[in-house]
Design a protein around this motif. Structure first.
Motif, PDB file in Angstrom:
ATOM      1  N   LEU A   1     -73.596  83.411 120.680  1.00 37.84           N
ATOM      2  CA  LEU A   1     -73.534  82.669 121.894  1.00 37.84           C
ATOM      3  C   LEU A   1     -74.000  84.073 123.398  1.00 37.84           C
ATOM      4  N   CYS A   2     -74.349  84.798 122.369  1.00 42.20           N
ATOM      5  CA  CYS A   2     -74.943  85.735 123.713  1.00 42.20           C
ATOM      6  C   CYS A   2     -76.556  85.062 124.094  1.00 42.20           C
ATOM      7  N   ARG A   3     -76.957  84.588 123.475  1.00 46.86           N
ATOM      8  CA  ARG A   3     -78.274  84.373 124.235  1.00 46.86           C
ATOM      9  C   ARG A   3     -77.280  82.407 125.373  1.00 46.86           C
ATOM     10  N   GLN A   4     -76.674  82.494 125.966  1.00 48.88           N
ATOM     11  CA  GLN A   4     -76.153  81.174 127.021  1.00 48.88           C
ATOM     12  C   GLN A   4     -75.366  81.958 127.255  1.00 48.88           C
ATOM     13  N   HIS A   5     -75.844  81.414 128.770  1.00 53.48           N
ATOM     14  CA  HIS A   5     -76.026  82.299 130.447  1.00 53.48           C
ATOM     15  C   HIS A   5     -74.722  81.430 131.135  1.00 53.48           C
ATOM     16  N   PHE A   6     -73.762  82.175 131.903  1.00 51.70           N
ATOM     17  CA  PHE A   6     -72.971  81.641 132.419  1.00 51.70           C
ATOM     18  C   PHE A   6     -73.075  81.781 133.696  1.00 51.70           C
ATOM     19  N   SER A   7     -72.758  81.045 134.883  1.00 51.13           N
ATOM     20  CA  SER A   7     -73.150  81.289 136.555  1.00 51.13           C
ATOM     21  C   SER A   7     -72.149  81.551 136.987  1.00 51.13           C
ATOM     22  N   SER A   8     -70.868  80.350 137.106  1.00 59.59           N
ATOM     23  CA  SER A   8     -69.965  80.149 137.769  1.00 59.59           C
ATOM     24  C   SER A   8     -68.722  81.137 137.685  1.00 59.59           C
ATOM     25  N   THR A   9     -68.292  81.973 138.214  1.00 56.43           N
ATOM     26  CA  THR A   9     -67.138  82.633 138.666  1.00 56.43           C
ATOM     27  C   THR A   9     -66.089  82.033 137.958  1.00 56.43           C
ATOM     28  N   CYS A  10     -65.071  82.374 137.359  1.00 54.77           N
ATOM     29  CA  CYS A  10     -63.803  81.205 136.625  1.00 54.77           C
ATOM     30  C   CYS A  10     -63.139  82.463 136.006  1.00 54.77           C
ATOM     31  N   GLY A  11     -61.479  81.950 136.251  1.00 54.24           N
ATOM     32  CA  GLY A  11     -60.906  82.981 135.255  1.00 54.24           C
ATOM     33  C   GLY A  11     -59.883  83.330 135.856  1.00 54.24           C
ATOM     34  N   SER A  12     -58.858  84.123 135.283  1.00 53.14           N
ATOM     35  CA  SER A  12     -58.003  84.787 135.503  1.00 53.14           C
ATOM     36  C   SER A  12     -58.269  86.113 136.463  1.00 53.14           C
ATOM     37  N   ASP A  13     -57.784  86.871 137.341  1.00 50.94           N
ATOM     38  CA  ASP A  13     -58.122  88.396 137.762  1.00 50.94           C
ATOM     39  C   ASP A  13     -57.793  89.456 137.254  1.00 50.94           C
ATOM     40  N   PHE A  14     -57.086  89.677 136.663  1.00 46.10           N
ATOM     41  CA  PHE A  14     -56.449  90.270 135.658  1.00 46.10           C
ATOM     42  C   PHE A  14     -57.683  90.682 134.427  1.00 46.10           C
ATOM     43  N   TYR A  15     -57.782  89.636 133.717  1.00 44.77           N
ATOM     44  CA  TYR A  15     -58.078  89.319 132.822  1.00 44.77           C
ATOM     45  C   TYR A  15     -60.045  89.409 132.466  1.00 44.77           C
ATOM     46  N   MET A  16     -60.642  89.141 133.931  1.00 48.54           N
ATOM     47  CA  MET A  16     -61.673  88.881 134.180  1.00 48.54           C
ATOM     48  C   MET A  16     -62.743  90.350 133.721  1.00 48.54           C
ATOM     49  N   ALA A  17     -63.208  89.705 133.431  1.00 47.69           N
ATOM     50  CA  ALA A  17     -65.025  90.894 132.995  1.00 47.69           C
ATOM     51  C   ALA A  17     -65.438  91.500 134.681  1.00 47.69           C
ATOM     52  N   PRO A  18     -66.345  92.422 134.256  1.00 52.28           N
ATOM     53  CA  PRO A  18     -66.552  93.301 135.847  1.00 52.28           C
ATOM     54  C   PRO A  18     -67.805  92.240 135.576  1.00 52.28           C
ATOM     55  N   GLU A  19     -69.120  91.751 135.096  1.00 55.51           N
ATOM     56  CA  GLU A  19     -69.924  90.893 135.414  1.00 55.51           C
ATOM     57  C   GLU A  19     -69.363  89.975 136.004  1.00 55.51           C
ATOM     58  N   VAL A  20     -68.061  89.344 135.550  1.00 56.66           N
ATOM     59  CA  VAL A  20     -67.480  87.672 136.511  1.00 56.66           C
ATOM     60  C   VAL A  20     -67.870  88.156 137.143  1.00 56.66           C
ATOM     61  N   TRP A  21     -66.565  89.300 137.824  1.00 60.04           N
ATOM     62  CA  TRP A  21     -66.199  89.512 138.957  1.00 60.04           C
ATOM     63  C   TRP A  21     -67.486  90.183 139.427  1.00 60.04           C
ATOM     64  N   GLY A  22     -68.528  90.268 139.665  1.00 60.39           N
ATOM     65  CA  GLY A  22     -69.209  90.693 140.537  1.00 60.39           C
ATOM     66  C   GLY A  22     -70.544  89.533 140.755  1.00 60.39           C
ATOM     67  N   GLY A  23     -70.063  88.789 140.032  1.00 58.99           N
ATOM     68  CA  GLY A  23     -71.083  86.943 140.235  1.00 58.99           C
ATOM     69  C   GLY A  23     -72.754  87.617 140.020  1.00 58.99           C
TER      70      GLY A  23
END
Length: 396
Positions: free
Chosen positions: A258-280
């Motif tokens: 799955l490391c070859r499939q990329h996502f762009s939409s910011t989603c999840g729950s604040d305290f558990y989101m990864a830094p790359e998701v936080w950074g958009g």
């Protein structure tokens, strides 16, 4: 439909639907029944993602919530089972068109079809008996924190849905799932004294569940204790990963990568989101590993926080900025060199489990790495957790 279900009581309400405790009328077996109102194309898309993911997992892993049945509500009190492997074409069309198929076109149509519905209601046989009538009382619910993605559409009340008329092909999806009597992971673990062996079991079970989901090409994207349910058994708690509304399935076969499939939409729950998701930034399934790292740290050390405006403790690791709590992903997004102190150094209220050993601490730091590719992959995680726990046991 041979199986009939009875709603007993409401047990949960979120941003997108309501969950009831119910039972199979013929056998008396307890089930969880989730109602997802199909009033908005954006919400419908999330529902179809959840349905597709749950069908893929089915009953194939003990640590993933099992889907028993899916019902399509075509009238105020009329439901029919959805055939396996099929999606409701009207809902797919709604997503593609960006508008609900069959929605009312004019006030005249609405008035006419409302009277038709009233006549139909008298003659129709309900497939789902509701003892609570809560499914007919839809109030606008607050978002479960940490927050869901922005731009959620307002939910339409049941009364509004009933007046949509005969042109509306689907009023709601009902998902019938296995019932978990232990509540979610927050409720279960925080309601009793710390148990180190039990905590280790929870961590191992979650590792196995995520490895299974990633092998199927499913990225969860909203892993948190509230989305992990617990079934109490004679052999101890069995945890179940649930709530696939934000999940994504890989397009085509990625042979488990799955490391070859990329996502762009910011989603999840604040305290558990990864830094790359936080950074958009673009992100992969490795964001799930970061979320697990936050959960594992919180479970093993019994770290809790209070969301602003709430009084219920939640399991979750965090960073401290002065006297304020800050999600780890946000802190690492702003400063990749932000130091993570595992185990936590400052004093917390007893009772507390023993602090994790050096090998488990090293694994947690790897799971919480800023670089997604420095985190262990899901198919390596369970083995690494077992090894770290065994090594720390020998050092004790």
């Amino acid at each position: 439909m041979e199986e009939l279900y009875t709603l007993e009581r409401e047990v949960g309400r979120g941003s997108y639907g309501v969950v009831f405790e119910g039972q199979m009328s013929k056998t008396g077996q307890k089930v969880a029944i989730k109602r997802l109102p199909c009033s908005n194309p954006e919400c419908i898309e999330l529902y179809l993602q959840e349905l597709w993911a749950m069908r893929a997992t089915a009953k194939n892993h003990t640590n993933v919530i099992a889907l028993h049945n899916c019902l399509l509500q075509t009238g105020p009190r009329s439901l029919k089972p959805l055939r396996p492997g099929k999606l409701p074409l009207c809902l797919v069309e709604s997503v593609l068109k960006g508008s609900v198929v069959g929605a009312k076109q004019s006030q005249e149509q609405s008035n006419s079809t409302q009277s038709n519905n009233q006549r139909t209601r008298k003659n129709s046989t309900s497939k789902l008996q509701d003892r609570t009538n809560t499914s007919q009382n839809k109030s606008k619910s607050d978002a479960i924190t940490p927050q869901r993605p922005a731009k959620r559409a307002r939910k339409r009340s049941a009364t509004e849905e009933e007046t949509q008329g005969t042109q509306l092909k689907c009023l709601a999806l009902w998902l019938v799932m296995e019932y978990c009597d232990g509540g979610d992971l927050n409720q279960f673990l925080l309601s009793k004294p710390p148990d180190e062996e039990q905590n280790h079991s929870v961590v191992l079970q979650l590792s196995s569940a995520i490895a299974f989901l990633h092998r199927l090409g499913i990225t969860h994207r909203d892993l948190k204790p509230a989305n992990v349910l617990v079934c109490v058994s004679d052999k101890g708690p069995v945890v179940k990963v649930a709530d696939f509304g934000l999940s994504k399935m890989a397009e085509g076969s990625l042979t488990g990568d799955l490391c070859r499939q990329h996502f762009s939409s910011t989603c999840g729950s604040d305290f558990y989101m990864a830094p790359e998701v936080w950074g958009g930034q673009s992100y992969t399934a490795q964001a799930d590993i970061f979320s697990l790292g936050v959960m594992f740290w919180a479970v093993l050390e019994r770290i809790t926080f209070l969301e602003e405006g709430t009084t219920e403790e939640q399991l979750g690791a965090y960073a401290c900025k002065g006297r304020w709590l800050m999600p780890l992903g946000e802190a690492l997004s702003e400063n990749p060199d932000f130091p993570l102190c595992i185990p936590m150094k400052f004093k917390r209220a007893p009772p507390l489990p023993p602090a994790p050993g050096p090998h488990v601490c090293a694994l947690l730091l790897d799971m919480l790495a800023v670089d997604p590719f420095s985190r262990p992959r899901a198919d390596q995680l369970e083995s690494r957790v077992r090894t770290a726990l065994r090594q720390d046991a020998h050092c004790a």
